[in-house]
Design an enzyme around this catalytic site. Structure first.
Site, PDB file in Angstrom:
ATOM      1  N   HIS A 171      -9.439   0.857  -1.246  1.00 60.27           N
ATOM      2  CA  HIS A 171      -9.412   1.546   0.040  1.00 60.27           C
ATOM      3  C   HIS A 171     -10.817   1.462   0.635  1.00 60.27           C
ATOM      4  CE1 HIS A 171      -5.640   3.112  -1.390  1.00 60.27           C
ATOM      5  NE2 HIS A 171      -5.499   3.977  -0.399  1.00 60.27           N
ATOM      6  N   GLU A 211     -11.081   3.411   6.026  1.00 59.12           N
ATOM      7  CA  GLU A 211     -10.060   4.336   6.520  1.00 59.12           C
ATOM      8  C   GLU A 211     -10.816   5.423   7.294  1.00 59.12           C
ATOM      9  OE1 GLU A 211      -8.053   6.632   3.454  1.00 59.12           O
ATOM     10  OE2 GLU A 211      -6.436   7.261   4.804  1.00 59.12           O
ATOM     11  N   ASP A 255       1.803   4.088   2.709  1.00 59.77           N
ATOM     12  CA  ASP A 255       0.746   4.897   2.090  1.00 59.77           C
ATOM     13  C   ASP A 255       1.321   6.038   1.239  1.00 59.77           C
ATOM     14  OD1 ASP A 255      -1.890   5.406   1.463  1.00 59.77           O
ATOM     15  OD2 ASP A 255      -2.452   6.215   3.413  1.00 59.77           O
ATOM     16  N   ASP A 256       1.706   7.130   1.878  1.00 61.41           N
ATOM     17  CA  ASP A 256       2.275   8.293   1.177  1.00 61.41           C
ATOM     18  C   ASP A 256       3.512   8.749   1.954  1.00 61.41           C
ATOM     19  OD1 ASP A 256       0.036   8.916  -0.885  1.00 61.41           O
ATOM     20  OD2 ASP A 256      -1.011   8.624   1.018  1.00 61.41           O
ATOM     21  N   HIS A 259       1.273   4.827  -2.571  1.00 64.52           N
ATOM     22  CA  HIS A 259       0.891   5.607  -3.758  1.00 64.52           C
ATOM     23  C   HIS A 259       2.162   6.263  -4.284  1.00 64.52           C
ATOM     24  CE1 HIS A 259      -3.418   5.347  -2.587  1.00 64.52           C
ATOM     25  NE2 HIS A 259      -2.881   5.249  -1.379  1.00 64.52           N
ATOM     26  N   HIS A 282       0.858  -1.198   0.000  1.00 64.85           N
ATOM     27  CA  HIS A 282       0.000   0.000   0.000  1.00 64.85           C
ATOM     28  C   HIS A 282       0.889   1.240   0.000  1.00 64.85           C
ATOM     29  CE1 HIS A 282      -3.782   2.122   1.847  1.00 64.85           C
ATOM     30  NE2 HIS A 282      -3.101   2.934   1.056  1.00 64.85           N
TER      31      HIS A 282
HETATM   32  N1  HPA Z   1      -6.567   7.337   1.112  1.00 65.20           N
HETATM   33  C1  HPA Z   1      -7.262   7.586   0.008  1.00 65.20           C
HETATM   34  N2  HPA Z   1      -6.704   8.027  -1.107  1.00 65.20           N
HETATM   35  C2  HPA Z   1      -5.392   8.233  -1.126  1.00 65.20           C
HETATM   36  C3  HPA Z   1      -4.632   7.999  -0.011  1.00 65.20           C
HETATM   37  C4  HPA Z   1      -5.249   7.518   1.173  1.00 65.20           C
HETATM   38  O1  HPA Z   1      -4.639   7.283   2.217  1.00 65.20           O
HETATM   39  N3  HPA Z   1      -3.363   8.317  -0.355  1.00 65.20           N
HETATM   40  C5  HPA Z   1      -3.373   8.701  -1.643  1.00 65.20           C
HETATM   41  N4  HPA Z   1      -4.617   8.660  -2.123  1.00 65.20           N
HETATM   42 ZN    ZN Z   2      -3.710   4.792   0.421  1.00 68.05          ZN
END
Ligand code: HPA
Ligand code: ZN
Length: 316
Positions: free
Chosen positions: A194, A197, A275-276, A16, A14
């Site tokens: 996703h 969250e 994630d990012d 991006h 996971h």
């Molecule tokens: N959630 C949803 N969309 C996203 C995320 C995330 O954590 N990171 C990049 N796009």
């Molecule tokens: Zn994500």
């Protein structure tokens, strides 16, 4: 720091790629492409990395991605991420990219794909990192836009291992994308999404039942629904959990309140992911380190989490 966590062989499931854009590279690409930025320097951009929720982050994330224009830009972004993988013993990665973030502003789908794919190939050959790319649809855009994106992608079917679903979750339930995911499945593309969250457990049910996903990205709010938790255990559906992200985006107030180890001990197939990483303060090792520091994660738990990530790969 945390040599033993860094040394564990891991997979990342996971991440991006647009979220791996470090401020230094962002500034370099802006200069290379003659793009004026609203931040004076790297420090003032980093200072803007304070988010109250997912949407506040996404607003900045899409703005940052605006510096990515050429195939070379996408190559440089992906390569920088793969070098981090090498440093942290991430032996396999299944990154997302969001084609619509780029095609919506006039960048050719082919330029994006060419840069990323070449870097992933070089990563395999020169760094020994195996990988598979996941094409993610933006859920704040209509299903027809996702269909157009899938059509653009199908001539390059072999460049992808799966489709995904990301962006603003609340108000954009998985059921809105049932048909485009069915089409992707008919082309032999498995799905992830996703869910859970910021969105409720119902979105996780929909991702499973309507989108037929093989993994849930995040999924931490599944904990609110005991029947759902039992299903995730029974079917051993992997959750790709992102601890630093969840704290940065206020899904949990602080790391000591995160539920990842409870989910692990309950028998769910949970994994640790970044994630990012450029926006949330760390890559995979930093996420493991935070669990050790704030939740008392043991070595045995770290090993199980790392093994789960290797088991939960879509491609081997
Ligand atoms: N959630 C949803 N969309 C996203 C995320 C995330 O954590 N990171 C990049 N796009
Ligand atoms: Zn994500």
């Amino acid at each position: 720091m945390y040599h033993w966590l860094n040394a564990l062989p891991k997979a990342e499931l996971h991440i991006h790629l647009e979220g791996a854009l470090e401020p230094e590279l962002l500034f370099r690409l802006a200069e290379r492409n003659g793009i004026a930025l609203t931040w004076a320097n790297v420090e003032s951009l980093r200072a803007a990395y304070a988010f109250g929720n997912l949407q506040e982050f996404l607003d900045l994330y899409y703005q940052g991605a605006g510096v990515l224009r050429t195939a070379q830009d996408f190559y440089d972004l992906t390569w920088a991420y793969l070098e981090k993988c090498k440093e942290q013993n991430v032996v396999h990665t299944e990154p997302f990219f969001d084609p619509q973030t780029h095609t919506e502003r006039g960048i050719a789908f082919e330029a994006v794909l060419e840069g990323i794919s070449q870097a992933l190939r070089d990563g395999r050959e020169r760094l020994g990192i195996s990988s598979g790319l996941i094409l993610s649809f933006l859920r704040h855009l209509p299903e027809e836009a996702a269909f157009r994106t899938l059509e653009q992608a199908l001539p390059y079917r072999d460049a992808f291992i799966a489709v995904g679903l990301d962006s603003s979750e609340k108000g954009f339930p998985p059921r809105l994308f049932e048909r485009v995911f069915a089409k992707a499945r008919s082309e032999g593309l498995p799905a992830v999404a996703h869910a859970g969250e910021e969105g409720p457990p119902e979105y996780v049910w929909e991702a499973l039942d309507l989108l037929k996903v093989r993994r849930i990205d995040h999924g931490v709010r599944a904990a609110e629904d005991p029947r759902l938790i039992q299903r995730l255990i029974d079917e051993q559906i992997p959750l790709t959990v992102c601890p630093l992200s969840n704290v940065k985006l206020c899904v949990f107030r602080q790391m000591s309140e995160h539920n990842i180890l409870e989910l692990l001990e309950a028998g769910l197939k949970v994994t640790v992911n970044s994630d990012d990483p450029a926006y949330f303060g760390g890559y995979v090792t930093e996420n493991f380190a935070a669990l050790h520091e704030h939740l008392g994660m043991t070595e045995d738990q770290a090993r199980r989490l790392a093994q789960n990530s290797l088991d939960a790969r879509l491609v081997h």
